[in-house]
Design an enzyme around this catalytic site. Structure first.
Site, PDB file in Angstrom:
ATOM      1  N   ASN A 185      80.814  20.649   3.251  1.00 41.28           N
ATOM      2  CA  ASN A 185      80.361  19.405   3.819  1.00 41.28           C
ATOM      3  C   ASN A 185      79.121  18.807   3.011  1.00 41.28           C
ATOM      4  OD1 ASN A 185      82.286  18.899   5.609  1.00 41.28           O
ATOM      5  ND2 ASN A 185      81.237  19.892   7.386  1.00 41.28           N
ATOM      6  N   ILE A 208      53.021  29.711  31.354  1.00 42.02           N
ATOM      7  CA  ILE A 208      52.046  30.411  31.895  1.00 42.02           C
ATOM      8  C   ILE A 208      52.172  30.587  33.507  1.00 42.02           C
ATOM      9  CG2 ILE A 208      50.290  29.894  30.163  1.00 42.02           C
ATOM     10  CD1 ILE A 208      49.147  27.691  32.533  1.00 42.02           C
ATOM     11  N   CYS A 254      53.797  25.695  20.773  1.00 45.36           N
ATOM     12  CA  CYS A 254      54.480  25.737  21.947  1.00 45.36           C
ATOM     13  C   CYS A 254      54.253  24.618  22.546  1.00 45.36           C
ATOM     14  CB  CYS A 254      53.930  26.938  22.862  1.00 45.36           C
ATOM     15  SG  CYS A 254      52.086  27.051  22.721  1.00 45.36           S
ATOM     16  N   SER A 255      53.676  24.403  23.635  1.00 44.32           N
ATOM     17  CA  SER A 255      52.941  23.041  24.284  1.00 44.32           C
ATOM     18  C   SER A 255      51.831  22.729  23.801  1.00 44.32           C
ATOM     19  CB  SER A 255      53.100  23.058  25.817  1.00 44.32           C
ATOM     20  OG  SER A 255      54.432  23.595  26.235  1.00 44.32           O
ATOM     21  N   ASP A 256      50.656  23.317  23.969  1.00 43.50           N
ATOM     22  CA  ASP A 256      49.196  22.950  23.546  1.00 43.50           C
ATOM     23  C   ASP A 256      48.972  23.930  22.301  1.00 43.50           C
ATOM     24  OD1 ASP A 256      48.720  20.981  25.431  1.00 43.50           O
ATOM     25  OD2 ASP A 256      48.331  22.375  26.977  1.00 43.50           O
ATOM     26  N   TRP A 271      47.876  27.067  22.448  1.00 39.26           N
ATOM     27  CA  TRP A 271      46.652  28.012  22.629  1.00 39.26           C
ATOM     28  C   TRP A 271      47.221  29.356  23.452  1.00 39.26           C
ATOM     29  CZ3 TRP A 271      43.858  23.265  24.437  1.00 39.26           C
ATOM     30  CH2 TRP A 271      44.376  22.692  25.715  1.00 39.26           C
ATOM     31  N   ASP A 272      48.401  29.162  23.795  1.00 47.19           N
ATOM     32  CA  ASP A 272      48.794  30.509  24.607  1.00 47.19           C
ATOM     33  C   ASP A 272      49.979  31.159  23.909  1.00 47.19           C
ATOM     34  OD1 ASP A 272      47.291  30.238  27.191  1.00 47.19           O
ATOM     35  OD2 ASP A 272      48.468  28.397  27.661  1.00 47.19           O
ATOM     36  N   ARG A 273      51.108  30.538  24.008  1.00 48.61           N
ATOM     37  CA  ARG A 273      52.480  31.282  23.479  1.00 48.61           C
ATOM     38  C   ARG A 273      52.115  31.461  21.974  1.00 48.61           C
ATOM     39  NH1 ARG A 273      56.621  28.232  26.996  1.00 48.61           N
ATOM     40  NH2 ARG A 273      54.859  26.730  27.353  1.00 48.61           N
ATOM     41  N   LYS A 279      42.096  29.383  25.997  1.00 53.51           N
ATOM     42  CA  LYS A 279      41.299  29.085  27.016  1.00 53.51           C
ATOM     43  C   LYS A 279      41.090  30.331  27.929  1.00 53.51           C
ATOM     44  CE  LYS A 279      43.379  25.384  28.810  1.00 53.51           C
ATOM     45  NZ  LYS A 279      43.334  24.334  29.959  1.00 53.51           N
TER      46      LYS A 279
END
Lengths: 476, 683
Positions: free
Chosen positions: B309, B335, B397-399, B401-403, B439
Site C-alpha cells: 500500500n 495520580i 503525559c498530561s502535564d 511532570w508526573d508520569r 510538584k
C-alpha cells in the site's frame, strides 16, 4: 586395525591401591598395545605389569565414594550418644530390632529409662502402625523433650492403654511435669478419626498433658496446592492481577505459614514454657515430622550446620519413616495423581528456606543444598531417599548396594554450591516472623526455569569471593 | 534528656542531635506521662509505657527502657482519636513514611491537647514554617553554598556531550517567561529557533514544550519531554510540528522518532468522546498511525500488504509533517488512581491478623504492583527504542511532570550506568524530578492544601528502582537504605531540595540561602548506602534489560513496614558483607603501615638507637599485629552480638512470645491460636 588407535590416553597420573593395610603407590599409568604399566619412578621395585589379555573386568567407580559410607556418616545411635551426654534418663531400646513392633521405625529408638521393652510393645499395639512415642529431641537448656508418635487407637468406645499412659507419665516425670500434645489435625478431624478406630489422647487418661490442635494440610490437598503453584509459575502469559490471584489461590504460602507456626509453637513450648511436647497427626509420618524437624532447626544450633542438617534429615525423615517412595514418586507434572503422593518433604524444605531468608547468617548450608536435597528426594542416583522405611531399606540392602548422597554432597568440590559463605554460628533459637508480608515465594525453586538465574548466581559467587578474600587476609 | 543524641537504630535518619542553637526549639511544649505505645500487629494489647513529649518540630516518646521514638511533625499524614477505652484515650498517628503508631493517653484532656497540637503542627500553611527553615546542621555559609553546588546540572549536560552539533542551550526561559515550571536552562535542537519555541509552548499545556532530558552519545538519540498538546480535533500548530521535526532531525542515525503517550488508551478515548479541549498531537495523523501500529503488530501478511500500500501510495492519505513519527501508548494511570491504589494497599497490610490469602487478594485488588509494572514497562520501551533503534523519543503525559518524570528517569537509569552510582542518582533526581518541576510540595502534601493533589508518584519511582536493584543485585552502587532515606526526606521538609513545586518557586523562596541541601549529608554517610555487590566494571550492566513478567514483582516490605521491625528478617547480610569488605581494607592498610615502618627502621643506623629501636620495633609491631588478631576474635564474637541485637524473637524481652507464657501457666486452654508470630491462648 592398529591397537594404538584404541588408546586415547596413553599416560596418566594414577594411584594404585594394592589392598587393605598396604600404602598406596603413586605413579604413572601407561597403556601400551599389550600391557598396562604402572611405574612409581626410576627403578622402583613395585612396578606393575599387567597383560591386557589378563584383564577380566574393568569397573569405573564414582569418585571418592565408597559403598556403605552412609552408616558411618550418620550412625543410628549417634543421636542417643548425644542425649546420653546430657542426661541418663533416656535409654536406647532395641525392641524394634527385627522391625516386629513397628515396621516404619528404625531398629534403635530412644525411650525413658524406666520403661521396659514389653511396655513399649504394648504401647505400640495401641498406636497406629505401631509408632509408639519416642524421643526425637532433647532440649539441652532446660531438659524438656519432644516426642513423636502416631495417633492412639482410641476408637469410638474410647479405649485406653495402661502401658501407653505409663510411658507418657514417665516422660512427664523426666521432663518437668507439664506436657502438651500437639495434634496436627483439627478437633473435627479427630472426631472423624475416632469412627475409624483412631483418636487422640483423652485428658482424663493422661493427666498433665494438655492438647492443642494445629491442623496442617497433607495428602491430596497439599499435592493439589503444589501442582497449582507450579502451573502458575510456569505460565509467563499471566497478567499481574492474574498472577497474584493464582498465587493466592494455590494456598501454598498458607501451608508454609501454618507449618512454620505449628513448629514455632512447639519450639516455644519447650524453650519458653518448659513443657514436653508430643507431636502426632494420624500416621505420624508426614505433618508430624514437619513439625518435629522444623522445631529442632529453630531450637538447636547443631541442626543448622551442614552435617547437623544431614543428620536431621537422616533421623527425622529417612529413619523416622517418611515414605519417600510413595510421596515423591512424581512431582507436579504427573498426569495420574495417586492418592499417596504429597510434597510434604518439599514443604519442609520451603520452610527451611524461609528460615534461611530471615536468618541468612545462621544456617551453614545455602539454597543450593536445599535444591540438591529436593532433586535427590525425587530422583537420585544415590540410595539415601530410596524406599519407604528402614525395614524396606534393610530388605533391599540399600546401605550396602548403593552410594550415600551425603558423602557425595560432602565432597569439597560441592562446597561453593552448597554452603553458605557467610555462616556464623548462632547459639540462639531462631524465631521467624510468620506474617504474610514476611513470607516469600521460593523463587530459586519455583521460578528456577522460568527466569534467568544468572544475576542471583553471580551475586552468590561474589559473596563467596568477598568472604574468601577475607579469609585470605586473615591468614596474612 | 531531650538534648541527648537521637539514636534511632531502626531508622537510618539524618536527624543529627539538636544543636545548641536550635535547642530552644526542642524544649517541649507538652509532656504527658504514663502514655502507652501499642504494637501495631500484636493481637493482645501488650504495650510499652513511657513519656510523650511534644516539641516544636518532633513528637518524642521515651519508653521505660529509654528507647526513643522520634516522629517529625511533617511526617504525620493523619491523626485520629479513637473512642475512649478503660485504659485511656487511643491516638493513632499515620506517617507519610508508612510508620503507624498507636498511643493510649491516660487522660482524655491530654489526648485532646496532643491531637489539636499535632493537627496544627503537621499542617503548615506557609513554606516559611517548614522545618527546613529552622533546621541548622552546624554548617557555615560557605559549606551551605558548596552543598547546594554539589549537583550541577550544566555539568551533567556536558557529561552527556551537550551542547553539541545538534543540540544547544536555549536562553528562551532565562526569566521563566515561557514556562514557569521549567528550569532556566533548557536544551533544544539547534534547528529550533525562538519563534518555534514560543509557538510550540503556546500549543502545549502549561507551556511545557519539548525539551531535552537525556542525550545518548553513542546512539545520538535523545529523550525529550513535554506536556500534552492543547489541540482540539483539527487544530494544528506549525511551530510544534517544526519542533518535533527539529528533534527528529537532530538525530542523524534514525529517520523516525517515537512519541510516547504514557496515558492509558481507554482514558484517551473517553476524553475524545467528551470532546474536552485536551487532545493529543493532531488526531487526524495519530489515527493513521494507530492503524499503522496495528498493522505492525499483526502478522507478516498484513505487513506485506501495508508495504505494498505504501509503495502504491494508497492507504496513507498524505505525507505530512508528522510522517516520521511513531506513536506509542503505554498505560500508566493518573495520580488519583495511584493515590487510591496505595491507600488500598496500606489498608490491607495494616490489618491485624492478616491471612496469607487476604494479603494476596488485597495486593491484587489494590493494583499497586500492576501500576509499578506499567511504569517499568514504559521505561523499558523507552530504553529499547534508544538502544535497539537509535530513535529519539518524546515522552509526555498530561502535564509532563508526573508520569513523564517517572518514565524519563527510569529509562535513563536503564540506559546509563552513571545514574546507578550514588552521585548519579542524585543528579537524576535533581534533573528529571526537581528541575523539570515535579510538584513535590503538592504531591507530598508539604503544606495544608488540596488532598487531591497528593499522590505517591515519586514513591512509585523509588519502588521501580528497588525492583531493578532486586533483579540486578550487582548493577547499583547504592542499596535499599539509600532509597528509603531519600523517601524519608522527600517528606521530612528538613532540607530545601524537595520544597516547592518548581525551580521558580524555589528561587522565590530563597531556599539556597535559607535552607540546606540534602545531598552532601547523604554523601557524608555514604558507607551506609553502599551496595557490597556492586561491580561497576562488568560490561553486562551497561544497559539493563529487566524482565517484567509478573512473578518478578513483589511487595516491598522494607518500605511499607520499615518501622514494623517484627516483620523483618532478623539478620542482615548487607551489614556483614560491608564489615568484611571494611576489614579487608583495614588489613591492607595495616600491611602498608607495617611496610612503611620497616622502611623507616632501615633508614636509622646508629648502634644505640638500633638496639633501642629494635626493641621498640617489636613493641611497635605487636600492637599493629594485635588488632588483626583481634579481628579474628571480633569476628567470632560479632555474630553473637549481632544476633542478640538483630534477632528480635530471640530476645527474652520480646513481648510477643511471652504473651503465650503468661497464658500458658494460668489456665487450661480450650483453643490456642498462634498468629503472626504472636502466640496467644484464649480460654
Amino acid at each position: 586395525m592398529e591397537f594404538s588407535e584404541l588408546i586415547r590416553t596413553g599416560r596418566a597420573e594414577a594411584l594404585l591401591l594394592p589392598g587393605p593395610g598396604q600404602p598406596p603407590v603413586r605413579g604413572t599409568l601407561c597403556i601400551t598395545s599389550h600391557h598396562l604399566l604402572l611405574s612409581a619412578g626410576h627403578g622402583s621395585p613395585g612396578d606393575l605389569w599387567l597383560l591386557l589379555r589378563n584383564v577380566d573386568a574393568v569397573e569405573k567407580r564414582p569418585q571418592s565414594l565408597r559403598l556403605g559410607d552412609a552408616a558411618n556418616l550418620h550412625p543410628p545411635d549417634h543421636f542417643y550418644q548425644q542425649v546420653a551426654l546430657q542426661t541418663d534418663a533416656w535409654r536406647l531400646s532395641a525392641v524394634n530390632r527385627d522391625f516386629d513392633v513397628c515396621a516404619s521405625y528404625p531398629p534403635a529408638l530412644v525411650v525413658p529409662v524406666g520403661i521396659g521393652d514389653e511396655v513399649l510393645a504394648r504401647s505400640a499395639r495401641f498406636r497406629q502402625g505401631g509408632r509408639f512415642p519416642v524421643l526425637c529431641y532433647y532440649h539441652t537448656t532446660n531438659g524438656t523433650v519432644m516426642l513423636r508418635s502416631s495417633q492412639p487407637l482410641q476408637g469410638a468406645n474410647r479405649r485406653r492403654c495402661a502401658e501407653d499412659e505409663e510411658l507418657l507419665r514417665a516422660v512427664l516425670a523426666l521432663g518437668g511435669g507439664r506436657g502438651l500434645v500437639l495434634d496436627t489435625r483439627s478437633a473435627q478431624a479427630v472426631q472423624q478419626a475416632r469412627i475409624t478406630g483412631g483418636g487422640t489422647e483423652a485428658k482424663a487418661a493422661y493427666p498433665g498433658w494438655k492438647r492443642l490442635h494445629r491442623p496442617l494440610e497433607r495428602g491430596r490437598p497439599l499435592q493439589d496446592s503444589f501442582v497449582r503453584l507450579v502451573e502458575a509459575c510456569t505460565d509467563p502469559s499471566l497478567s499481574m492481577d492474574r498472577w497474584l490471584s493464582r498465587l493466592d489461590g494455590c494456598r501454598w504460602l498458607t501451608h508454609v505459614k501454618e507449618t512454620l507456626t505449628a513448629a514455632c509453637l512447639a519450639a516455644q513450648g519447650m524453650d519458653r514454657e518448659g513443657v514436653c511436647i508430643l507431636v502426632h497427626g494420624a500416621e505420624g509420618t508426614d505433618t508430624t515430622l514437619l513439625v518435629t524437624s522444623l522445631a529442632q532447626l529453630i531450637l538447636d544450633p547443631k541442626c543448622r550446620t551442614m552435617s547437623g542438617f544431614q543428620s536431621l534429615l537422616e533421623r527425622e525423615w529417612i529413619q523416622a519413616g517418611h515414605p519417600f517412595q510413595q510421596r515423591c514418586a512424581h512431582s507436579a507434572y504427573a498426569q495420574a495423581r495417586p492418592k499417596h503422593e504429597a510434597p510434604v518433604f518439599l514443604l519442609f524444605l520451603d520452610c527451611v528456606w524461609q528460615l534461611s531468608r530471615q536468618f541468612p547468617l545462621s544456617l551453614e548450608f545455602g539454597e543450593g543444598m536445599l535444591l540438591a536435597v529436593f532433586e535427590h528426594a525425587y530422583a537420585s542416583p544415590f540410595g539415601t531417599f530410596l524406599c519407604n522405611s528402614e525395614k524396606e531399606r534393610y530388605l533391599c540392602e540399600v546401605k550396602t548396594k548403593t552410594h550415600s548422597l551425603w558423602s557425595s554432597l560432602n565432597q569439597s568440590k560441592e562446597r561453593r554450591r552448597l554452603r553458605n559463605p557467610i555462616y556464623t554460628p548462632n547459639p540462639l533459637a531462631l524465631w521467624p516472623s510468620v506474617e504474610p508480608q514476611s513470607l516469600q515465594l521460593w523463587a530459586g525453586l519455583f521460578l528456577r526455569w522460568t527466569r534467568p538465574p544468572e544475576p542471583a548466581q553471580e551475586a552468590w559467587e561474589q559473596l563467596w569471593r568477598i568472604v574468601t578474600e577475607q579469609e585470605g587476609g586473615d591468614t596474612l | 534528656m531531650l538534648s541527648t543524641h537521637i539514636s534511632l537504630e531502626d531508622t537510618p535518619t539524618l536527624y543529627s542531635a539538636p544543636s545548641s542553637s536550635t535547642k530552644r526549639s526542642y524544649i517541649w511544649r507538652l509532656k504527658v506521662e504514663q502514655v502507652k505505645l501499642l504494637d501495631r500487629f500484636s493481637t493482645s494489647n501488650k504495650s510499652l509505657t513511657g513519656t510523650l513529649y511534644l516539641t516544636a518540630t518532633h513528637l518524642l516518646f521515651i519508653d521505660s527502657l529509654q528507647k526513643e521514638t522520634w516522629i517529625l511533625h511533617h511526617h504525620i499524614a493523619a491523626v485520629e482519636k479513637l473512642a475512649l477505652t478503660t485504659a485511656g484515650c487511643p491516638l493513632v498517628i499515620q506517617c507519610k513514611n508508612f510508620r503507624i503508631v498507636h498511643f493510649i493517653v491516660p487522660r482524655e484532656r491530654d489526648c485532646h491537647d496532643i491531637y489539636n497540637s499535632l493537627l496544627q503542627l503537621s499542617r503548615q500553611a506557609k513554606y516559611e514554617d517548614l522545618y527546613a527553615f529552622s533546621y541548622n546542621p552546624k554548617q557555615n555559609e560557605s559549606e551551605q553554598i558548596q552543598g547546594w553546588q554539589l549537583i550541577d546540572l550544566a555539568e551533567e549536560y556536558r557529561r552527556m556531550d551537550v551542547p553539541n552539533l545538534n543540540w544547544k542551550l536555549s536562553d528562551a526561559n532565562r526569566d521563566y517567561k515561557i514556562c514557569e515550571t521549567y528550569p532556566r536552562d533548557l536544551y533544544v535542537p539547534r534547528a529550533a529557533n525562538k519563534p518555534t519555541i514560543v509557538g510550540s509552548s503556546k500549543f502545549r499545556s502549561k507551556g511545557r514544550f519539548p525539551v531535552l532530558s537525556y542525550y545518548h552519545q553513542d546512539k545520538q538519540a535523545a529523550i525529550c519531554r513535554c506536556s500534552q498538546p492543547l489541540s482540539g480535533f483539527s487544530a494544528r500548530c506549525l511551530e510544534d510540528e517544526h519542533m518535533l521535526q527539529a528533534i527528529n532531525k537532530a538525530n542523524p542515525s534514525n529517520r523516525y522518532m517515537y512519541v510516547m503517550d504514557t496515558r492509558p488508551k481507554h482514558r484517551m478515548q473517553s476524553w475524545w468522546a467528551s470532546k474536552k479541549d485536551i487532545g493529543r498531537i493532531v488526531v487526524r495523523i495519530s489515527s493513521k498511525i494507530w492503524r499503522d501500529e496495528k498493522i505492525r503488530e499483526s502478522d507478516e501478511k498484513a505487513r506485506l500488504n501495508a508495504m505494498a500500500n505504501r509503495a502504491a501510495g494508497k492507504g496513507y492519505e498524505n505525507e505530512d509533517n508528522y510522517s516520521n513519527i511513531r506513536f506509542q501508548f503505554v498505560g500508566i494511570e493518573n495520580i488519583h488512581v495511584m493515590r487510591t491504589s496505595l491507600q488500598k494497599l496500606l489498608e490491607v497490610n495494616g490489618t491485624k491478623g492478616l491471612s496469607v490469602s487476604d494479603f494476596f487478594s488485597g495486593l491484587e485488588s489494590s493494583g499497586w504492583l500492576r501500576h509499578i509494572k506499567a511504569v517499568l514497562d514504559a521505561a523499558i520501551f523507552l530504553a529499547k527504542a534508544i538502544v535497539n533503534e537509535s530513535a529519539s523519543v518524546l515522552v509526555h503525559c498530561s502535564d509532563g511532570w508526573d508520569r513523564t518524570s517517572q518514565v524519563c528517569s527510569l529509562g535513563t537509569l536503564l540506559l546509563d550506568s552513571y545514574y546507578r552510582t550514588i552521585k548519579g542518582f542524585m543528579v537524576l533526581i535533581e534533573k528529571d524530578w526537581i528541575s523539570f518541576g515535579h510538584k513535590f510540595s503538592d504531591r507530598c502534601g508539604h503544606l495544608d492544601g488540596d488532598p487531591k493533589e497528593v499522590s505517591p508518584v515519586f514513591t512509585q519511582f523509588l519502588e521501580c528502582v528497588w525492583h531493578l536493584t532486586e533483579q540486578f543485585p550487582q548493577a547499583f552502587e547504592y542499596n535499599e537504605a539509600f532509597l528509603l532515606q531519600i523517601h524519608e526526606h522527600v517528606h521530612s521538609c528538613q532540607f530545601g531540595n524537595f520544597l516547592g513545586n518548581c525551580q521558580k518557586e524555589r528561587e522565590d523562596l530563597k531556599l539556597r540561602e535559607k535552607t540546606y541541601s540534602l545531598w552532601p549529608f547523604l554523601l557524608d554517610d555514604q558507607e551506609k548506602y553502599l551496595n557490597p555487590f556492586y561491580t561497576p566494571s562488568s560490561q553486562k550492566f551497561t544497559v539493563l534489560e529487566p524482565n517484567t513478567v509478573p512473578f518478578n514483582f513483589k511487595f516491598w516490605r522494607n518500605m511499607y513496614h520499615q518501622f514494623d521491625r517484627t516483620l523483618h528478617p532478623r539478620q542482615s547480610v548487607f551489614k556483614l558483607i560491608m564489615n568484611k569488605n571494611d576489614q579487608n581494607k583495614q588489613l591492607e592498610k595495616e600491611i602498608k603501615e607495617l611496610e612503611s615502618k620497616i622502611k623507616q627502621q632501615k633508614t636509622r643506623h646508629t648502634d644505640t638507637v638500633l638496639t633501642k629501636e629494635s626493641l621498640h620495633c617489636i613493641h611497635a609491631d605487636s600492637p599493629a599485629l594485635k588488632p588483626s588478631l583481634c579481628f579474628k576474635k571480633e569476628q567470632t564474637l560479632l555474630p553473637v552480638n549481632d544476633a542478640i541485637r538483630t534477632i528480635e524473637g530471640s530476645n527474652t524481652a520480646d513481648n510477643r512470645y511471652s504473651e503465650y507464657a503468661e497464658e500458658f501457666s494460668k489456665t487450661e486452654p480450650a483453643v490456642v491460636s498462634l498468629e503472626y508470630g504472636v502466640a496467644r491462648m484464649t480460654c
